[in-house]
Design a protein around this motif. Sequence first.
Motif, mmCIF file in Angstrom:
data_model
loop_
_atom_site.group_PDB
_atom_site.id
_atom_site.type_symbol
_atom_site.label_atom_id
_atom_site.label_comp_id
_atom_site.label_asym_id
_atom_site.label_seq_id
_atom_site.Cartn_x
_atom_site.Cartn_y
_atom_site.Cartn_z
ATOM 1 N N ARG A 515 0.749 -1.240 -0.097
ATOM 2 C CA ARG A 515 0.018 0.098 -0.108
ATOM 3 C C ARG A 515 0.861 1.236 -0.001
ATOM 4 O O ARG A 515 1.990 1.337 0.540
ATOM 5 C CB ARG A 515 -0.634 0.036 1.308
ATOM 6 N N ASP A 516 0.356 2.286 -0.621
ATOM 7 C CA ASP A 516 1.116 3.585 -0.674
ATOM 8 C C ASP A 516 2.268 3.409 -1.704
ATOM 9 O O ASP A 516 3.223 4.509 -1.525
ATOM 10 C CB ASP A 516 1.488 4.248 0.700
ATOM 11 N N THR A 517 2.369 2.544 -2.557
ATOM 12 C CA THR A 517 3.454 2.479 -3.409
ATOM 13 C C THR A 517 3.055 1.887 -4.914
ATOM 14 O O THR A 517 1.742 1.516 -4.856
ATOM 15 C CB THR A 517 4.533 1.565 -2.985
ATOM 16 N N TYR A 518 3.792 2.175 -5.974
ATOM 17 C CA TYR A 518 3.250 1.771 -7.197
ATOM 18 C C TYR A 518 4.498 1.162 -8.100
ATOM 19 O O TYR A 518 5.615 1.559 -7.498
ATOM 20 C CB TYR A 518 2.691 2.887 -7.892
ATOM 21 N N ILE A 519 4.141 0.542 -9.073
ATOM 22 C CA ILE A 519 5.369 0.194 -9.954
ATOM 23 C C ILE A 519 5.196 1.107 -11.361
ATOM 24 O O ILE A 519 4.019 1.139 -11.959
ATOM 25 C CB ILE A 519 5.342 -1.272 -10.280
ATOM 26 N N ASP A 520 6.275 1.731 -11.687
ATOM 27 C CA ASP A 520 6.404 2.452 -12.883
ATOM 28 C C ASP A 520 7.151 1.369 -13.984
ATOM 29 O O ASP A 520 8.475 1.871 -13.576
ATOM 30 C CB ASP A 520 6.952 4.102 -12.575
ATOM 31 N N ARG A 521 6.579 0.891 -14.855
ATOM 32 C CA ARG A 521 7.322 0.057 -15.475
ATOM 33 C C ARG A 521 8.346 0.566 -16.628
ATOM 34 O O ARG A 521 9.256 0.047 -17.085
ATOM 35 C CB ARG A 521 6.532 -0.862 -16.249
ATOM 36 N N THR A 522 8.192 1.835 -16.746
ATOM 37 C CA THR A 522 9.129 2.917 -17.690
ATOM 38 C C THR A 522 10.263 3.035 -16.919
ATOM 39 O O THR A 522 11.182 3.535 -17.782
ATOM 40 C CB THR A 522 8.266 4.014 -18.231
ATOM 41 N N VAL A 523 10.171 3.139 -15.624
ATOM 42 C CA VAL A 523 11.540 3.648 -15.047
ATOM 43 C C VAL A 523 12.182 2.216 -14.414
ATOM 44 O O VAL A 523 13.348 2.026 -14.363
ATOM 45 C CB VAL A 523 10.958 4.511 -13.694
ATOM 46 N N SER A 524 11.448 1.342 -13.795
ATOM 47 C CA SER A 524 12.083 0.134 -13.158
ATOM 48 C C SER A 524 10.960 -0.913 -12.886
ATOM 49 O O SER A 524 9.949 -0.615 -12.470
ATOM 50 C CB SER A 524 12.847 0.306 -11.833
ATOM 51 N N LEU A 525 11.598 -2.228 -13.162
ATOM 52 C CA LEU A 525 10.815 -3.205 -13.151
ATOM 53 C C LEU A 525 11.173 -4.146 -11.656
ATOM 54 O O LEU A 525 10.371 -5.046 -11.358
ATOM 55 C CB LEU A 525 10.507 -4.171 -14.535
ATOM 56 N N TYR A 526 11.895 -3.507 -11.153
ATOM 57 C CA TYR A 526 12.477 -4.344 -10.245
ATOM 58 C C TYR A 526 12.314 -3.606 -8.766
ATOM 59 O O TYR A 526 12.810 -4.055 -7.506
ATOM 60 C CB TYR A 526 13.933 -4.618 -10.050
ATOM 61 N N GLN A 527 11.662 -2.559 -8.736
ATOM 62 C CA GLN A 527 11.444 -1.724 -7.304
ATOM 63 C C GLN A 527 10.198 -0.987 -7.396
ATOM 64 O O GLN A 527 9.507 -0.528 -8.503
ATOM 65 C CB GLN A 527 12.486 -0.361 -7.405
ATOM 66 N N CYS A 528 9.403 -1.093 -6.326
ATOM 67 C CA CYS A 528 8.260 -0.268 -6.077
ATOM 68 C C CYS A 528 8.662 1.321 -5.652
ATOM 69 O O CYS A 528 9.396 1.515 -4.868
ATOM 70 C CB CYS A 528 7.309 -0.793 -4.913
ATOM 71 N N LYS A 529 7.827 2.305 -6.033
ATOM 72 C CA LYS A 529 8.285 3.516 -5.699
ATOM 73 C C LYS A 529 6.978 4.079 -5.085
ATOM 74 O O LYS A 529 6.036 3.751 -4.975
ATOM 75 C CB LYS A 529 8.168 4.320 -7.258
ATOM 76 N N ASN A 530 7.507 5.031 -3.974
ATOM 77 C CA ASN A 530 6.666 5.357 -2.933
ATOM 78 C C ASN A 530 5.748 6.556 -3.485
ATOM 79 O O ASN A 530 6.238 7.338 -4.157
ATOM 80 C CB ASN A 530 7.624 6.069 -1.603
ATOM 81 N N CYS A 531 4.683 6.523 -2.919
ATOM 82 C CA CYS A 531 3.607 7.536 -3.555
ATOM 83 C C CYS A 531 4.308 8.697 -2.886
ATOM 84 O O CYS A 531 4.767 9.142 -1.818
ATOM 85 C CB CYS A 531 2.220 7.352 -3.175
ATOM 86 N N LEU A 532 3.657 9.981 -3.307
ATOM 87 C CA LEU A 532 3.853 11.171 -2.388
ATOM 88 C C LEU A 532 2.941 11.373 -1.110
ATOM 89 O O LEU A 532 2.055 10.426 -1.060
ATOM 90 C CB LEU A 532 3.554 12.502 -3.482
ATOM 91 N N LYS A 533 3.249 12.305 -0.239
ATOM 92 C CA LYS A 533 2.680 12.141 0.968
ATOM 93 C C LYS A 533 1.139 12.740 0.767
ATOM 94 O O LYS A 533 0.270 12.344 1.309
ATOM 95 C CB LYS A 533 3.404 13.383 1.778
#
Length: 829
Positions: A515-533
């Motif tokens: 929760r509160d993370t997402y995956i951007d496949r255009t940037v990385s397939l191996y890391q979830c990115k944190n959402c902004l506050k």
Amino acid sequence: MLLCEIKAMMGEFLALLVLSGLLQHLLPNCSCMEFDLDGKYLLGGLFDVHTTTTYSVRDRPLELDCSKQLFTLASYRRLQVMRFAVQEINNSTLILPNQSLGYEIFDFCSNVLKLPTVLSLMSSNGSIEVKDKDVDYLSKVIGIIGPYKSADTITIAPLFMMHLIPMINYGAASSALSEKSKYPSFFRTVPSNHDNIQLIVSILQHYKWHWVAFITSQDAYSEDGLDLFISMIKDTEICLAYTANVKKSSNVLDMFRTIDNLGVNVIVVFTLLNDAEVMFQTAITSNIQQKVWIASDVWFLDEKLPKLKGIETIGTIIGVTLSVAPLPGFEEYLNFSKEQGQCTACALDSPGEMLCRPACDECTAVGAEEILSEDVSHNFAVYASVYALANALHNVLECSNEGCNDNVTVHPFMLLRELKKSNFTLLNQNVQFDVNGDPVSASYEILFWKNGYHVMFGSYKTYPNVQFFINNSKIQWHTNSSVPVSQCSPDCQKGFVRNQNGDYKCCFKCEICPRDTYIDRTVSLYQCKNCLKTEWSEPGSIACLDRTVEYVSYTELFAIVILVLTSLLLGLTLAVTILFARNFDTPVVKSAGGPMCVLVLGCLSVASFNVFFYLGKPTEISCFLRILYVLLFTICLACLGVRSFQIVCIFKMATKFPGLYKWWTKYNGQWLVIAGTFLFQVLLLLAYVAKPPKPYNDTTSKNLIIMRCDFFCYGPLVISNCFLAVLCMLCFIISYIGKNLPKNYNEAKPITFCLLILILIWMAFGTTTMLYKGKYIQGLDALAVVCSLYSILLWYFLPKCYIIIFQPQRNTQQHFQGLIQSYTLNISN
């Protein structure tokens, strides 16, 4: 340094040159006149008409007899293209008018044992001069066309570089030849391996083939292709699962077994033709199936391989080849040339002497129709190479429509300058070289084998812009419909990231983004990115959503209820204050604390106003002013605690500790305790004034931003609240001790009860804050403040108001004296 090294090598080759000359006069076999043409300016041609497949160990210097090696019809066709181009130029009035081009072509069947032919082309009047200054050196030929293979080119190119003799290649694709510091006079009309490998990588990415094998030959061309492939897939999803060199001593079947065990379904075959033949014959006999084979441009257009028996069982074979540009008039020229029978026994070089090239019986035997049906790849490259040299010579001789300047002495380096400036159109194809001598434009066709024929289904161009196109509807896969799959691990679903498993990035496990993370496949397939506050997301999201900003506004029903209760509280407090002021000298008011009552009621009134700062959108001012409640409530608790202590002292401690009681009454101990408690609380909150808490966005809720004041993150205020809780408990204990005092004069009981209610209120609020994280938490805080103020007003002051208003007979001095005397007699008894 390079020129010095080459000059040092020349002495070693002079002996070979002399030996070669002797052998040419001693050998009885004679040549084909296709290999020579007289002209004012000669071009050198190197074509592997015969190919050496094996080398035997020699114990004496002997020239290799190319006629006994394997005949290569495709190379012989390219030789004919050079002859055709020279004849076209000689018959043209637009280029080199009134000038004649000739050629000397050698069957370059070995890059090791045919060096005398190279030295012959470099010679001037049968000799090679090694000078420190060789600007005036004139070689037999003005430029070289060929050879075909990268390994052959890399071996002999340094010899021509010494005198800057232009060398235009039509087949060597190794990227090493682009290094101008080593090969300053090298050019080529065929794209380097860089473009070829880039196209192969594009095909792999297009079909999402990420788990591949790469098979090479043991030569410079293949090894260069492998190095380029590894560097190009570095930042892609493609993994090189397996690589191997195809050698005669290697076990090709074991190689296929390894590929099968790894689960690889796509194989890049970047080999020479002979090795490709070995691979496919082994694959057919070993029943290798369900594979995709990607071919390089070296062997894909071969006419024999697609017709191998059983070739259709091994899978789908696709390849990349240079775009084929038809040569108008070439078929007619070839038919006429063969009909004239230009291959004669020997030719007179000078009176009484014979000039004999190595024999080529196959050249005489092969017909025009057979030549025309051979592999056409690299034919235009040969054609363009001849025209590039002719155009450069045209410019050096300052030619025009009237003719050329015959007074110009042509040195090789003079053509080099003009070649660098080449930019002309030939058969609708742009011929231009970049700074590395590579062609500016590259045009490829993407084909596959179908029933023994080549079918085009895509294209790739680099000029003027990169254009990559594939028509998926035209290709027929061995799977009949779906595109074959070659992956170490299946691709993850949306919202999942890859957790690499082992050394290969293509082998992984899929894990859901929390929760509160997402995956951007255009940037990385191996890391979830944190959402902004200010954003939120569900588990397994591919994007974040904006949070809803919420707070308890003054217009909401819940806030209105709190405001009404606060207003009522304020009104009651003012009424009680007035009532107590009018009856200040009565026993009930005095027993309740007298001046302390006024202080407590004043604090309750001001604290009631403080409730308004808990509602609405938090600001720096509203967060700061909430401190008033802590200070005012500290005074209230201190007064109640002192009052409880006074009651206990009066009825219990006065008889046991008379000295302590006298000190207490003499120095107004009650006010000292109240003032000390207040000052201690002020000291705890000094840091609060220097750096007060500010509004912050509470994002602990699922999809909301709850606007709050950061009290719980502020250390001094936390300590201050803890002190308030301790004070409350201490007051409760003291008041509980005096619970057995006279019924009608027992102030401890209402204090005990109101403190008990107060403790229950804040326990309930604390439990609620741990369980509930919604927007009404600020409203609940305000409600807790109102209830705590009500607990003191209702359970401590309201009973006294009842006596004052409705039972005035109990609010007399005589009544209270009677109660005290009665309690004293009971204690004495």
